[in-house]
Design an enzyme around this catalytic site. Structure first.
Site, PDB file in Angstrom:
ATOM      1  N   PHE A  11       0.818  -1.227   0.000  1.00  0.00           N
ATOM      2  CA  PHE A  11       0.000   0.000   0.000  1.00  0.00           C
ATOM      3  C   PHE A  11       0.853   1.279   0.000  1.00  0.00           C
ATOM      4  CE2 PHE A  11      -2.406   2.740   3.299  1.00  0.00           C
ATOM      5  CZ  PHE A  11      -2.959   3.567   2.322  1.00  0.00           C
ATOM      6  N   ASP A  33      10.633  -6.551  -3.300  1.00  0.00           N
ATOM      7  CA  ASP A  33       9.421  -6.988  -2.599  1.00  0.00           C
ATOM      8  C   ASP A  33       9.299  -8.498  -2.737  1.00  0.00           C
ATOM      9  OD1 ASP A  33       6.500  -5.324  -1.839  1.00  0.00           O
ATOM     10  OD2 ASP A  33       6.504  -7.508  -2.023  1.00  0.00           O
ATOM     11  N   THR A 125       5.828   3.100  12.882  1.00  0.00           N
ATOM     12  CA  THR A 125       4.406   3.345  13.129  1.00  0.00           C
ATOM     13  C   THR A 125       4.177   3.959  14.505  1.00  0.00           C
ATOM     14  OG1 THR A 125       2.349   2.163  13.612  1.00  0.00           O
ATOM     15  CG2 THR A 125       4.326   0.877  13.781  1.00  0.00           C
ATOM     16  N   GLU A 127       2.130   2.921  16.433  1.00  0.00           N
ATOM     17  CA  GLU A 127       1.709   1.837  17.327  1.00  0.00           C
ATOM     18  C   GLU A 127       2.824   1.419  18.288  1.00  0.00           C
ATOM     19  OE1 GLU A 127      -0.787  -1.207  15.600  1.00  0.00           O
ATOM     20  OE2 GLU A 127      -1.376   0.136  13.987  1.00  0.00           O
ATOM     21  N   TYR A 153       2.570  -7.333  16.331  1.00  0.00           N
ATOM     22  CA  TYR A 153       2.949  -6.426  15.223  1.00  0.00           C
ATOM     23  C   TYR A 153       3.723  -5.228  15.748  1.00  0.00           C
ATOM     24  CZ  TYR A 153       2.458  -2.439  12.061  1.00  0.00           C
ATOM     25  OH  TYR A 153       2.713  -1.316  11.314  1.00  0.00           O
ATOM     26  N   LYS A 157       7.717  -4.080  15.263  1.00  0.00           N
ATOM     27  CA  LYS A 157       8.127  -2.788  14.684  1.00  0.00           C
ATOM     28  C   LYS A 157       9.015  -2.019  15.666  1.00  0.00           C
ATOM     29  CE  LYS A 157       7.002  -1.106  11.268  1.00  0.00           C
ATOM     30  NZ  LYS A 157       7.632  -1.186   9.919  1.00  0.00           N
ATOM     31  N   LYS A 192      -7.811  -4.172   5.865  1.00  0.00           N
ATOM     32  CA  LYS A 192      -7.732  -3.079   6.836  1.00  0.00           C
ATOM     33  C   LYS A 192      -9.064  -2.341   6.872  1.00  0.00           C
ATOM     34  CE  LYS A 192      -3.288  -3.924   7.449  1.00  0.00           C
ATOM     35  NZ  LYS A 192      -2.196  -3.346   6.710  1.00  0.00           N
ATOM     36  N   PRO A 208     -18.148  -5.620   9.780  1.00  0.00           N
ATOM     37  CA  PRO A 208     -17.776  -6.122  11.114  1.00  0.00           C
ATOM     38  C   PRO A 208     -16.991  -5.101  11.949  1.00  0.00           C
ATOM     39  CG  PRO A 208     -16.289  -7.016   9.458  1.00  0.00           C
ATOM     40  CD  PRO A 208     -17.247  -6.134   8.730  1.00  0.00           C
ATOM     41  N   ASP A 275     -14.411  -8.279  20.057  1.00  0.00           N
ATOM     42  CA  ASP A 275     -13.322  -7.304  19.986  1.00  0.00           C
ATOM     43  C   ASP A 275     -11.979  -7.991  19.706  1.00  0.00           C
ATOM     44  OD1 ASP A 275     -12.207  -4.832  20.020  1.00  0.00           O
ATOM     45  OD2 ASP A 275     -12.838  -4.315  22.063  1.00  0.00           O
TER      46      ASP A 275
HETATM   47  P1  NAD Z   1       1.379  -3.634   3.250  1.00  0.00           P
HETATM   48  O1  NAD Z   1       1.096  -4.852   4.047  1.00  0.00           O
HETATM   49  O2  NAD Z   1       0.319  -3.080   2.345  1.00  0.00           O
HETATM   50  O3  NAD Z   1       2.669  -3.891   2.328  1.00  0.00           O
HETATM   51  C1  NAD Z   1       3.803  -4.554   2.779  1.00  0.00           C
HETATM   52  C2  NAD Z   1       4.659  -4.931   1.565  1.00  0.00           C
HETATM   53  O4  NAD Z   1       5.855  -5.545   2.051  1.00  0.00           O
HETATM   54  C3  NAD Z   1       3.992  -5.937   0.631  1.00  0.00           C
HETATM   55  O5  NAD Z   1       4.184  -5.553  -0.715  1.00  0.00           O
HETATM   56  C4  NAD Z   1       4.733  -7.235   0.927  1.00  0.00           C
HETATM   57  O6  NAD Z   1       4.796  -8.120  -0.199  1.00  0.00           O
HETATM   58  C5  NAD Z   1       6.111  -6.713   1.306  1.00  0.00           C
HETATM   59  N1  NAD Z   1       6.854  -7.665   2.157  1.00  0.00           N
HETATM   60  C6  NAD Z   1       6.394  -8.312   3.260  1.00  0.00           C
HETATM   61  N2  NAD Z   1       7.364  -9.105   3.743  1.00  0.00           N
HETATM   62  C7  NAD Z   1       8.454  -8.927   2.949  1.00  0.00           C
HETATM   63  C8  NAD Z   1       9.774  -9.450   2.958  1.00  0.00           C
HETATM   64  N3  NAD Z   1      10.154 -10.359   3.875  1.00  0.00           N
HETATM   65  N4  NAD Z   1      10.637  -9.039   2.018  1.00  0.00           N
HETATM   66  C9  NAD Z   1      10.261  -8.147   1.053  1.00  0.00           C
HETATM   67  N5  NAD Z   1       9.024  -7.628   0.991  1.00  0.00           N
HETATM   68  C10 NAD Z   1       8.132  -8.023   1.927  1.00  0.00           C
HETATM   69  O7  NAD Z   1       1.873  -2.550   4.286  1.00  0.00           O
HETATM   70  P2  NAD Z   1       1.699  -0.956   4.295  1.00  0.00           P
HETATM   71  O8  NAD Z   1       0.412  -0.626   4.922  1.00  0.00           O
HETATM   72  O9  NAD Z   1       2.018  -0.428   2.956  1.00  0.00           O
HETATM   73  O10 NAD Z   1       2.837  -0.554   5.329  1.00  0.00           O
HETATM   74  C11 NAD Z   1       4.159  -0.269   4.871  1.00  0.00           C
HETATM   75  C12 NAD Z   1       5.017   0.099   6.055  1.00  0.00           C
HETATM   76  O11 NAD Z   1       4.472   1.230   6.718  1.00  0.00           O
HETATM   77  C13 NAD Z   1       5.109  -0.985   7.123  1.00  0.00           C
HETATM   78  O12 NAD Z   1       6.428  -1.025   7.591  1.00  0.00           O
HETATM   79  C14 NAD Z   1       4.149  -0.532   8.207  1.00  0.00           C
HETATM   80  O13 NAD Z   1       4.573  -0.986   9.466  1.00  0.00           O
HETATM   81  C15 NAD Z   1       4.270   0.972   8.095  1.00  0.00           C
HETATM   82  N6  NAD Z   1       3.086   1.752   8.503  1.00  0.00           N
HETATM   83  C16 NAD Z   1       1.859   1.469   7.986  1.00  0.00           C
HETATM   84  C17 NAD Z   1       0.764   2.257   8.347  1.00  0.00           C
HETATM   85  C18 NAD Z   1      -0.607   2.002   7.758  1.00  0.00           C
HETATM   86  O14 NAD Z   1      -1.566   2.652   8.166  1.00  0.00           O
HETATM   87  N7  NAD Z   1      -0.765   1.116   6.784  1.00  0.00           N
HETATM   88  C19 NAD Z   1       0.931   3.326   9.237  1.00  0.00           C
HETATM   89  C20 NAD Z   1       2.217   3.583   9.751  1.00  0.00           C
HETATM   90  C21 NAD Z   1       3.283   2.791   9.368  1.00  0.00           C
HETATM   91  P1  TYD Z   2      -6.723  -1.595  11.114  1.00  0.00           P
HETATM   92  O1  TYD Z   2      -7.119  -1.009   9.791  1.00  0.00           O
HETATM   93  O2  TYD Z   2      -6.456  -3.064  11.200  1.00  0.00           O
HETATM   94  O3  TYD Z   2      -5.476  -0.749  11.625  1.00  0.00           O
HETATM   95  P2  TYD Z   2      -4.737  -0.745  13.094  1.00  0.00           P
HETATM   96  O4  TYD Z   2      -5.236  -1.861  13.890  1.00  0.00           O
HETATM   97  O5  TYD Z   2      -3.315  -0.920  12.711  1.00  0.00           O
HETATM   98  O6  TYD Z   2      -5.054   0.586  13.668  1.00  0.00           O
HETATM   99  O7  TYD Z   2      -7.872  -1.264  12.168  1.00  0.00           O
HETATM  100  C1  TYD Z   2      -8.247   0.066  12.443  1.00  0.00           C
HETATM  101  C2  TYD Z   2      -9.286   0.033  13.540  1.00  0.00           C
HETATM  102  O8  TYD Z   2     -10.470  -0.597  13.045  1.00  0.00           O
HETATM  103  C3  TYD Z   2      -8.868  -0.786  14.739  1.00  0.00           C
HETATM  104  O9  TYD Z   2      -9.341  -0.147  15.930  1.00  0.00           O
HETATM  105  C4  TYD Z   2      -9.561  -2.126  14.550  1.00  0.00           C
HETATM  106  C5  TYD Z   2     -10.830  -1.747  13.819  1.00  0.00           C
HETATM  107  N1  TYD Z   2     -11.363  -2.761  12.881  1.00  0.00           N
HETATM  108  C6  TYD Z   2     -12.709  -3.142  12.955  1.00  0.00           C
HETATM  109  O10 TYD Z   2     -13.479  -2.661  13.807  1.00  0.00           O
HETATM  110  N2  TYD Z   2     -13.171  -4.077  12.079  1.00  0.00           N
HETATM  111  C7  TYD Z   2     -12.388  -4.647  11.134  1.00  0.00           C
HETATM  112  O11 TYD Z   2     -12.858  -5.525  10.371  1.00  0.00           O
HETATM  113  C8  TYD Z   2     -11.014  -4.225  11.044  1.00  0.00           C
HETATM  114  C9  TYD Z   2     -10.083  -4.820  10.027  1.00  0.00           C
HETATM  115  C10 TYD Z   2     -10.551  -3.281  11.945  1.00  0.00           C
END
Ligand code: NAD
Ligand code: TYD
Length: 339
Positions: A11, A33, A125, A127, A153, A157, A192, A208, A275
């Site tokens: 993403f 990747d 993150t 988190e 998770y 991190k 997500k 859900p 939950d």
């Molecule tokens: P994502 O799950 O959409 O993408 C992760 C990518 O990493 C995928 O393309 C996957 O194939 C690749 N990958 C996984 N394991 C691998 C490995 N061993 N070697 C090479 N590639 C591998 O994740 P995202 O939401 O795009 O998050 C990207 C980064 O940003 C992560 O480090 C996450 O912790 C961080 N982050 C995400 C959010 C969020 O809201 N999504 C917020 C803050 C930080």
């Molecule tokens: P998520 O998108 O998994 O991100 P994170 O847990 O890393 O914040 O979830 C966002 C919030 O939404 C989290 O409080 C859990 C909730 N959630 C639901 O209520 N239902 C769902 O099906 C999912 C995936 C998440």
């Protein structure tokens, strides 16, 4: 300038690649990747033919493969997005989180050191700070907030972040870390919250919501996160952590209701389910440091961003429909079947 971007088929990584190729037409971007369930090569279709872009299918834990690539490419900068990123999956199966998020980061750091990269950036993150209570809206995560993780998770991190800072202190590796709040936008994997609710709404399936849906997340449009990382790798101070967030706190239930409204679907689709274990209550970032030092401010309001996101999912149905038609079905049944 050559930038190695790991996890670029996911993403945020893919959005970062699109942003960087546009913002810096003279840069070379090499994406590595592993293409796990979360990585989608079709996501990178728009840039596959760009002469400044190269894709390599590679696991960041594969030391030999990573060294070989660094030997070929001699990158100036590494941006490490690659990670297992879903809290619910980490509760089911923590070990892959330790492998990719901790061991994989260790391999990337070693490669950065061995080949003398000028900047190693770790995408972390909010988190890692744990959570904040709902009844203290005056509290925010700053860069000084202690690490206090809740899920496998976030712990993995945090482990990676500690390793990154150790490489700075011990070996003088020029590192930076960004800790961002929840992102949303195009190419967000439909496990997500936001993309899952959009996809289910469009398929008239139950929505859900975990528990009462009162948990609060601080949402940021993905392009604003990409711009923050771009600023940090160019202008951020080595050895520093930068929090990234847009002061946009929302309760889960309000997000889900908003999505129903935007798509003209009834709120009766909302189903409260058991939950999440150890569910963090509230995340909220104080972005003062990145604003004061680097001039970063979010540019997309939630109102605009959620409209753009919903429109993207409406116009790119084949992207997410292909995902939810495959292995995702088993995942969904396992996670939500008896909830
Ligand atoms: P994502 O799950 O959409 O993408 C992760 C990518 O990493 C995928 O393309 C996957 O194939 C690749 N990958 C996984 N394991 C691998 C490995 N061993 N070697 C090479 N590639 C591998 O994740 P995202 O939401 O795009 O998050 C990207 C980064 O940003 C992560 O480090 C996450 O912790 C961080 N982050 C995400 C959010 C969020 O809201 N999504 C917020 C803050 C930080
Ligand atoms: P998520 O998108 O998994 O991100 P994170 O847990 O890393 O914040 O979830 C966002 C919030 O939404 C989290 O409080 C859990 C909730 N959630 C639901 O209520 N239902 C769902 O099906 C999912 C995936 C998440």
């Amino acid at each position: 300038m050559t930038i190695v971007v790991t996890g670029g088929a996911g993403f945020i990584g893919s959005n970062f690649i699109f942003y960087s190729l546009k913002a810096h037409p003279d840069y070379r971007i090499v994406c590595i990747d592993k293409l796990t369930y979360a990585g989608n090569l079709s996501t990178l279709k728009p840039v596959m033919d760009n002469k400044n872009f190269r894709f390599v299918k590679l696991d960041i834990c594969d030391r030999e493969g990573v060294y070989k690539l660094f030997d070929e490419e001699k990158p100036d900068v590494v941006v490490n997005f690659a990670a297992e990123s879903h809290v619910d999956r980490s509760i089911e199966n923590p070990s892959i989180f330790l492998e990719t998020n901790v061991i994989g980061t260790g391999v990337m750091l070693d490669a950065a050191r061995k080949y003398g990269v000028k900047r190693y950036h770790q995408v972390s993150t909010d988190e890692v700070y744990g959570d904040l209570p709902l009844d203290r809206p005056d509290l925010f995560f700053t860069e000084e907030t202690p690490i206090h993780t809740s899920s496998p998770y976030s712990s993995s991190k945090a482990g990676a972040d500690l390793l990154v800072m150790a490489y700075y202190r011990t070996y003088g590796l020029p590192v930076t870390i960004s800790r961002c709040s929840n992102n949303y936008g195009p190419y967000h994997f439909p496990e997500k919250l936001i993309p899952l609710m959009i996809a289910n709404c469009l398929n008239d399936k139950p929505l859900p919501v975990y528990g009462e849906g009162l948990n609060v997340r601080d949402w940021l449009y993905v392009e604003d996160h990409c711009k923050a990382i771009d600023l940090i790798i160019h202008k951020g101070r080595v050895g520093e952590v930068y929090n990234v967030g847009g002061h946009n706190e929302m309760k889960n239930i309000d997000i889900v209701k908003l999505i129903c409204k935007e798509l003209g679907k009834p709120e009766s689709l909302i189903t409260h389910v058991t939950d999440r274990k150890g569910h963090d209550m509230r995340y909220a970032i104080d972005p003062t440091k990145i604003h004061n030092e680097l001039g970063w401010l979010p540019e997309t309001t939630f109102k605009e961003g959620i409209k753009k996101t919903i429109e993207w999912y409406l116009n790119n149905r084949e992207w997410w429909e292909e995902i939810i038609s495959g292995e995702y079905q088993n995942y969904y049944e396992k996670m939500y079947g008896n909830r």
